[in-house]
Structures are given as C-alpha cells and as structure tokens.
Enzyme design. Sequence first.
Site, PDB file in Angstrom:
ATOM      1  CE1 TYR A  58       3.730  -8.295  -7.257  1.00 56.05           C
ATOM      2  CE2 TYR A  58       2.275  -9.828  -6.119  1.00 56.05           C
ATOM      3  CZ  TYR A  58       3.432  -9.062  -6.157  1.00 56.05           C
ATOM      4  OH  TYR A  58       4.278  -9.067  -5.089  1.00 56.05           O
ATOM      5  CD  GLU A  60       6.696  -9.291 -10.655  1.00 55.46           C
ATOM      6  OE1 GLU A  60       5.994 -10.284 -10.908  1.00 55.46           O
ATOM      7  OE2 GLU A  60       7.635  -9.293  -9.844  1.00 55.46           O
ATOM      8  CG  ASP A 204      17.540  13.664  -7.265  1.00 58.55           C
ATOM      9  OD1 ASP A 204      16.344  14.017  -7.255  1.00 58.55           O
ATOM     10  OD2 ASP A 204      18.022  12.852  -6.454  1.00 58.55           O
ATOM     11  CB  THR A 230      10.164  12.044  -4.954  1.00 52.34           C
ATOM     12  OG1 THR A 230      10.499  13.406  -4.720  1.00 52.34           O
ATOM     13  CG2 THR A 230      11.264  11.146  -4.415  1.00 52.34           C
ATOM     14  CE  LYS A 233      11.616  14.934  -1.376  1.00 52.16           C
ATOM     15  NZ  LYS A 233      12.010  13.733  -2.138  1.00 52.16           N
ATOM     16  NE  ARG A 239       6.426   9.181   1.526  1.00 55.92           N
ATOM     17  CZ  ARG A 239       6.854  10.291   2.113  1.00 55.92           C
ATOM     18  NH1 ARG A 239       5.993  11.142   2.605  1.00 55.92           N
ATOM     19  NH2 ARG A 239       8.131  10.529   2.215  1.00 55.92           N
TER      20      ARG A 239
HETATM   21  N1  DSN Z   1      13.857  12.948   2.665  1.00 58.52           N
HETATM   22  C1  DSN Z   1      13.969  13.866   1.543  1.00 58.52           C
HETATM   23  C2  DSN Z   1      14.006  15.272   2.008  1.00 58.52           C
HETATM   24  O1  DSN Z   1      13.440  15.564   3.050  1.00 58.52           O
HETATM   25  O2  DSN Z   1      14.570  16.118   1.344  1.00 58.52           O
HETATM   26  C3  DSN Z   1      15.113  13.546   0.687  1.00 58.52           C
HETATM   27  O3  DSN Z   1      15.115  12.201   0.374  1.00 58.52           O
END
Ligand code: DSN
Length: 425
Positions: A58, A60, A204, A230, A233, A239
């Site tokens: 942990y 925090e 974003d 994120t 991707k 993730r």
């Molecule tokens: N789930 C993502 C996507 O597939 O684009 C977006 O949050």
Amino acid sequence: MTTGAHDLAALLKTEPEIAGLVRDEEALQAETIRLIPSENYVSQAVLEASGTVLQNKYSEGYPGRRYYEGQQVIDQVESLAIARAQELFGVDHANVQPYSGSPANLAIYLALMKPGETVMGMALPMGGHLTHGWSVSATGTWFRAVQYGVRRDTGRIDMDEVRDVALRERPKIIFAGGTAIPRTIDFPAFASIAKEAGAVLVADIAHIAGLIAGGAHPSPVGHAEVISTTTHKTLRGPRGAMLMCDEVHAKAIDKAVFPGLQGGPHNQTTAAIAVALREALQPSFRGYAASIVTNAGALATALSERGFDLVSGGTDNHLILIDLTPQGVAGKPVAKALDRAGIVVNYNTVPYDTRKPFDPSGIRIGTPAVSSRGMGTAEMVRIAAWIDDVVAAVAKDDADALSATTERVRGEVGELTKAFPAPGL
Ligand code: DSN
C-alpha cells in the site's frame, strides 16, 4: 500452445481452471487478427512487471509523502515512471496513479469543476467518450454537458460548431479527443477556441498516446493545459492511465486523484507503466508508431477500393470507422461473423447513425495490435479482402454459405498469424 510471460506453474497446480483459461486467452490472442483499435500486445517485460510483489504494497500518497511506511522501493518505482512520462511527452507534471481512463477523467472534473458547471466534449455517437459528458455517464449527470460533433458531409470535427458552442455555453473545460476519431486532432485550433471561451482545454489522448510518443501524431503539449491518457492502447503499456498537466494545475490534479477519488495506487501497474515508457523512449518505437499509421492507410485504401464507406473517407491515424449501410448489413452481425473468422473487431455507431447503439451501422477497426506483430501493408490488403468476403457472406443471408466463408477465412487467418508471432506470447 504458447508459453506466455510466466510458466504458470503455481497456478496450474492450485487453480488449473483459471490457468487453463489464461492459456486459452493466450491462444486466442495469438491465433486471431486483433483489429480493435484500443487493444494491443504488451511486451514480455511489461507483462512481467505487471505480475510482481509490488502489488502487495500500500502506498497512498505520493513519492516522499506517503501515509504508509516501507516505501523505500515503491517511491523509486513511481518516481521513475513520472520522470519517464515527463521526458517522453515533454510535460511539466505527470501523475501515474489513475486506475484507468475513466477515473483519470473524473479526477480532472474534481480538480477543475464543481457539480453543475458546464463541460464540453464530443458526443459519444460522433466519436467521443462517455466521460466527456455523455448523458449515461456520471459526468453527464453531475455536470451540465454540451456536445459537439462531426460534419455530416465530411465526417470531420466541425471546428465552427466547436467555436459556436464554446462561445455560447462558456464551458469550464473542453475535451478534445475520443474513441472513434479517424483523423488528426487539431490541438492548436482547440486551444485557440478554449482561450477565446475562457475554458481549460483537456486533451484526451488515450487512443493516440503511442502515436504522439512516436512522432506519428502532433502533440497537444503546449496547447492543452491538461492531458489524460490510458497507458494500454497505442502506448502499449499495462492497463492504467496517466494525467499530465502544466505546473499550474499540478497540485489540484494530484489532490483529485488521491485523496479525492482513489486509495492506494496499483504499484505493479506503475512499474509496468515505467517499463512501457522506457520502451516508448527507444528509437524503435518511432518505427512502430509510423507502421501503425502506414498500415491503417493501406487498410483504408484497400477497403475503399472494395467499395466500403469509411467515415471521413479514410484515416490519418490508427483507426478506421466503416459505415456498412451501403452493404445492407448492420455492424453487429458483421462483427460476430468476423469473430468466427478469426478477425476481432467491435461494432460501433457511426456519426448520424439511424440505428441503436447496441445494434449500430458500423464497425470500428484499427492497426496497433497487428503492427506490434510486425504485419505490413501486404497483410493489410489481405485483411481487407477477408473483411470484404465476410461482409458479402453476411449480406447474402445464407447460413451455410456464411459458415463456409468464415471457416475458410479462419484457416487462412491461422496461417497468417503463425507467420507473425505476437509479442509477449
Ligand atoms: N473502451 C475504450 C475504447 O475501446 O476505445 C474507450 O474507453
């Protein structure tokens, strides 16, 4: 059978059912052509970092100011991830703790807005994201949301509409970015509108972070005061998510992530983010980013030549949105048939869709995962032909013929995927 990052010895002994399912998923990922534009294959190093004892701790707080002792190692891990994010994207400040994209975006609201104030984002059916103020999301419930879209004639973001809505509604923040945008996002134009409207521009970049890091899409740095992404991707990490911002917002963003929204960060993920960021700092990452765009262009051209209607007429990035209306079929049955044929896509609304979101007119495809496998333009031409074959078979409405087509394509896909082993598997 693939071996994966770990031998799964302990899991096989104590939990053969889950171990078997992990192996099944490995096989599925190895033997299919994965075209979902938000998916990828992480490296073995990222996989290994994700499954470490760091998850037992942990922590925090932030490096050097935690609420738990025993942070001698974790502080170093998080500091490394932060420094690499700053170096890679050239930002003042980075927070690597958000659990994923939606919590990261919620933290931005908490940092910059009060409930009931106005947020402006791209409408979900036009290519935006739920958390940009769409009605079913908490962000569309707790805040007053106004939305912009794309032009019907071009399929591209209507910057005149963005300016009109911004000046009329005076939002506190404007989101630029989304989940189904096949074209380059004009961050300087968004920034100039945000300035005129007195709004904070939030980029974003979840979908395009890897392209930006690899020099294949313009960066929002210097235009957007806050950047959300994120990490799993195109960036090809675990993730997770990161928030980056100008120094002026740093304190508010950190406070919003913790203690505002989250408890302890997932330290094993932080370590894997640090690993992925280091990979993205290597010169070879630029080649990977360029190949995603080249492959998407080749796939778009091949599909257009076969008569497919691509939203905006093509792509500048990693993503292609196909409106299947001219083929007389809907997105969902096509996505399901392609899945049986070993080509994994998702059904998706297209701008101005007349069908419902759970049974829309389009499919969304992208090239990050196939590019990570080293596939090139020749393979994209073959993939376009397979998609065409399956769509034509769905349109015929003959179950036996469809089954014969998906079986044949599945065999050919199996041959191709064997020739391009997936990283991490
Ligand atoms: N789930 C993502 C996507 O597939 O684009 C977006 O949050």
